[in-house]
Design a protein around this motif. Structure first.
Motif, PDB file in Angstrom:
ATOM      1  N   ALA B 108       0.840  -1.195   0.000  1.00 34.77           N
ATOM      2  CA  ALA B 108       0.000   0.000   0.000  1.00 34.77           C
ATOM      3  C   ALA B 108       0.877   1.247   0.000  1.00 34.77           C
ATOM      4  CB  ALA B 108      -0.924   0.010   1.220  1.00 34.77           C
ATOM      5  N   VAL B 109       0.376   2.299  -0.595  1.00 34.98           N
ATOM      6  CA  VAL B 109       1.058   3.598  -0.667  1.00 34.98           C
ATOM      7  C   VAL B 109       0.039   4.663  -0.285  1.00 34.98           C
ATOM      8  CG1 VAL B 109       2.251   5.230  -2.175  1.00 34.98           C
ATOM      9  CG2 VAL B 109       2.531   2.765  -2.556  1.00 34.98           C
ATOM     10  N   ARG B 110       0.361   5.418   0.754  1.00 38.28           N
ATOM     11  CA  ARG B 110      -0.594   6.444   1.222  1.00 38.28           C
ATOM     12  C   ARG B 110       0.108   7.785   1.384  1.00 38.28           C
ATOM     13  NH1 ARG B 110      -1.201   2.362   4.773  1.00 38.28           N
ATOM     14  NH2 ARG B 110      -2.984   0.971   4.425  1.00 38.28           N
ATOM     15  N   ARG B 111      -0.496   8.833   0.825  1.00 35.78           N
ATOM     16  CA  ARG B 111       0.004  10.175   1.078  1.00 35.78           C
ATOM     17  C   ARG B 111      -0.489  10.645   2.440  1.00 35.78           C
ATOM     18  NH1 ARG B 111       1.874  13.744  -2.616  1.00 35.78           N
ATOM     19  NH2 ARG B 111       2.416  12.833  -4.615  1.00 35.78           N
ATOM     20  N   SER B 112       0.331  11.432   3.100  1.00 36.83           N
ATOM     21  CA  SER B 112      -0.100  12.021   4.366  1.00 36.83           C
ATOM     22  C   SER B 112      -1.139  13.105   4.096  1.00 36.83           C
ATOM     23  CB  SER B 112       1.105  12.626   5.087  1.00 36.83           C
ATOM     24  OG  SER B 112       0.669  13.464   6.140  1.00 36.83           O
ATOM     25  N   ALA B 113      -2.188  13.142   4.897  1.00 36.09           N
ATOM     26  CA  ALA B 113      -3.216  14.172   4.726  1.00 36.09           C
ATOM     27  C   ALA B 113      -2.691  15.524   5.202  1.00 36.09           C
ATOM     28  CB  ALA B 113      -4.473  13.790   5.507  1.00 36.09           C
ATOM     29  N   SER B 114      -1.817  15.505   6.216  1.00 36.00           N
ATOM     30  CA  SER B 114      -1.382  16.774   6.818  1.00 36.00           C
ATOM     31  C   SER B 114      -0.015  17.240   6.308  1.00 36.00           C
ATOM     32  CB  SER B 114      -1.347  16.626   8.341  1.00 36.00           C
ATOM     33  OG  SER B 114      -0.490  15.556   8.696  1.00 36.00           O
ATOM     34  N   LYS B 115       0.840  16.292   5.867  1.00 34.23           N
ATOM     35  CA  LYS B 115       2.196  16.660   5.448  1.00 34.23           C
ATOM     36  C   LYS B 115       2.397  16.244   3.992  1.00 34.23           C
ATOM     37  CE  LYS B 115       4.123  15.975  10.099  1.00 34.23           C
ATOM     38  NZ  LYS B 115       4.782  14.983  10.962  1.00 34.23           N
ATOM     39  N   PRO B 116       2.249  17.199   3.043  1.00 31.41           N
ATOM     40  CA  PRO B 116       2.295  16.824   1.622  1.00 31.41           C
ATOM     41  C   PRO B 116       3.643  16.257   1.187  1.00 31.41           C
ATOM     42  CG  PRO B 116       2.200  19.226   1.897  1.00 31.41           C
ATOM     43  CD  PRO B 116       1.981  18.628   3.251  1.00 31.41           C
ATOM     44  N   GLN B 117       4.684  16.500   1.984  1.00 31.16           N
ATOM     45  CA  GLN B 117       6.003  16.009   1.575  1.00 31.16           C
ATOM     46  C   GLN B 117       6.272  14.572   2.036  1.00 31.16           C
ATOM     47  OE1 GLN B 117       5.363  17.996   4.084  1.00 31.16           O
ATOM     48  NE2 GLN B 117       6.928  17.939   5.685  1.00 31.16           N
ATOM     49  N   LEU B 118       5.290  13.998   2.740  1.00 30.73           N
ATOM     50  CA  LEU B 118       5.505  12.655   3.292  1.00 30.73           C
ATOM     51  C   LEU B 118       4.326  11.734   3.022  1.00 30.73           C
ATOM     52  CD1 LEU B 118       6.981  13.446   6.844  1.00 30.73           C
ATOM     53  CD2 LEU B 118       8.207  12.491   4.884  1.00 30.73           C
ATOM     54  N   GLY B 119       4.619  10.457   3.085  1.00 31.64           N
ATOM     55  CA  GLY B 119       3.586   9.447   2.993  1.00 31.64           C
ATOM     56  C   GLY B 119       4.037   8.181   3.685  1.00 31.64           C
ATOM     57  N   THR B 120       3.215   7.164   3.602  1.00 30.59           N
ATOM     58  CA  THR B 120       3.507   5.899   4.251  1.00 30.59           C
ATOM     59  C   THR B 120       3.451   4.774   3.222  1.00 30.59           C
ATOM     60  OG1 THR B 120       2.402   6.731   6.229  1.00 30.59           O
ATOM     61  CG2 THR B 120       2.853   4.384   6.154  1.00 30.59           C
ATOM     62  N   VAL B 121       4.446   3.930   3.275  1.00 25.07           N
ATOM     63  CA  VAL B 121       4.484   2.763   2.404  1.00 25.07           C
ATOM     64  C   VAL B 121       4.372   1.515   3.274  1.00 25.07           C
ATOM     65  CG1 VAL B 121       5.954   1.405   0.860  1.00 25.07           C
ATOM     66  CG2 VAL B 121       5.820   3.894   0.604  1.00 25.07           C
ATOM     67  N   THR B 122       3.498   0.616   2.882  1.00 26.71           N
ATOM     68  CA  THR B 122       3.378  -0.685   3.542  1.00 26.71           C
ATOM     69  C   THR B 122       4.011  -1.716   2.620  1.00 26.71           C
ATOM     70  OG1 THR B 122       1.273   0.034   4.494  1.00 26.71           O
ATOM     71  CG2 THR B 122       1.786  -2.321   4.595  1.00 26.71           C
ATOM     72  N   MET B 123       4.964  -2.453   3.172  1.00 22.74           N
ATOM     73  CA  MET B 123       5.724  -3.413   2.371  1.00 22.74           C
ATOM     74  C   MET B 123       5.692  -4.775   3.056  1.00 22.74           C
ATOM     75  SD  MET B 123       9.690  -2.864   1.169  1.00 22.74           S
ATOM     76  CE  MET B 123      10.377  -3.340   2.760  1.00 22.74           C
ATOM     77  N   ARG B 124       5.459  -5.797   2.288  1.00 24.02           N
ATOM     78  CA  ARG B 124       5.515  -7.144   2.848  1.00 24.02           C
ATOM     79  C   ARG B 124       6.873  -7.756   2.519  1.00 24.02           C
ATOM     80  NH1 ARG B 124       2.835 -11.361   4.920  1.00 24.02           N
ATOM     81  NH2 ARG B 124       3.283 -13.432   4.096  1.00 24.02           N
ATOM     82  N   THR B 125       7.554  -8.234   3.551  1.00 24.46           N
ATOM     83  CA  THR B 125       8.858  -8.884   3.362  1.00 24.46           C
ATOM     84  C   THR B 125       8.724 -10.363   3.698  1.00 24.46           C
ATOM     85  OG1 THR B 125      10.030  -6.861   3.976  1.00 24.46           O
ATOM     86  CG2 THR B 125      11.277  -8.905   4.082  1.00 24.46           C
ATOM     87  N   THR B 126       9.144 -11.199   2.776  1.00 24.06           N
ATOM     88  CA  THR B 126       9.172 -12.639   3.042  1.00 24.06           C
ATOM     89  C   THR B 126      10.600 -13.133   2.831  1.00 24.06           C
ATOM     90  OG1 THR B 126       8.492 -13.061   0.763  1.00 24.06           O
ATOM     91  CG2 THR B 126       6.765 -13.085   2.423  1.00 24.06           C
ATOM     92  N   VAL B 127      11.030 -14.040   3.701  1.00 26.02           N
ATOM     93  CA  VAL B 127      12.409 -14.526   3.671  1.00 26.02           C
ATOM     94  C   VAL B 127      12.369 -16.047   3.575  1.00 26.02           C
ATOM     95  CG1 VAL B 127      14.638 -14.502   4.842  1.00 26.02           C
ATOM     96  CG2 VAL B 127      13.036 -12.590   5.168  1.00 26.02           C
TER      97      VAL B 127
END
Lengths: 149, 149
Positions: B108-127
């Motif tokens: 998932a990729v989400r832009r921050s609602a309050s900080k336009p210069q930042l966002g959140t990335v959700t990454m799944r790691t499998t080993v």
């Protein structure tokens, strides 16, 4: 050394670890090996960066908390076998010079349906700094032996 | 080195890291410092224990996976800033001599609602190990910058 078993644990049981001193040399050494980003390993670059100085790798903080858990182990000889971690959050940057304290609380205790000698313990770990701010929290899932018959 | 920004990431983007050789000396050295239990640091005790030999601390495996992420960083100069981890699971013991491979996939990729210069990335790691068995998996939450205007 004695040992605690699953049977001895009750939700609400809690322990506080010893003060964990975060040293710059250790922050840099850990990060050079495992998380070699300027904010963790390069004091000059970190000083002009977003955090205004070196911060510890989050994985280093987790490892320091594990070290404290082993050193101040409330469970005696019982092996501490992690199944997993949920809701790990790095809440505030940890800096060289900080002193951390971990608190661990049993949240749930479950016997295995299929393996009477084993069960699962859910433990909440919270880590605060010298200002009382929470820097890390997590839910630990651990496999735990039941008391031998 | 170039950099990737939040804007460049799409769910489903995936990368595979380089082979991670798990060495006995490193397993013991990490665990002596951070997770000093017989199953991680004492070959003789571990041989007659439950796992029939040394196994790596789960925190060491996580740190090795972070090292691979830095060494084979698909994001260029973008700092890799972890917010947290969910659903970390240690699924199979990792032993000296194992060779691990990490695969990372954007969930998932989400832009921050309050900080336009930042966002959140959700990454799944499998080993996975050299037998193709999954030894660890986790969901990583990372803060990520958006492309500068």
């Amino acid at each position: 050394m004695s040992a605690l078993y699953l049977d001895d644990l009750t939700p609400g049981d809690a322990w506080t670890g010893a003060p964990i001193a975060v040293e710059e040399a250790d922050v840099v050494r850990f990060a050079r090996e495992f998380d070699a980003q300027p904010m963790h390993i390069d004091p000059q670059a970190a000083a002009i960066g977003r955090f205004g100085g070196l911060i510890a790798s989050g994985w280093h903080v987790a490892a320091l908390v594990m070290r404290d858990f082993i050193a101040n182990n409330p469970f005696g000889d019982t092996p501490l076998l992690g199944i997993g971690v949920d809701e790990l959050r790095w809440l505030k940057p940890v800096r060289p010079g900080d002193t951390l304290i971990a608190r661990r609380e049993i949240v749930a205790v479950r016997r295995s349906a299929s393996k009477p000698q084993l069960g699962t313990v859910t433990m909440r770990t919270t880590v605060t700094d010298q200002q009382g701010d929470m820097v890390m929290s997590m839910i630990n899932l651990m496999q735990f032996p039941t008391r031998p018959m």
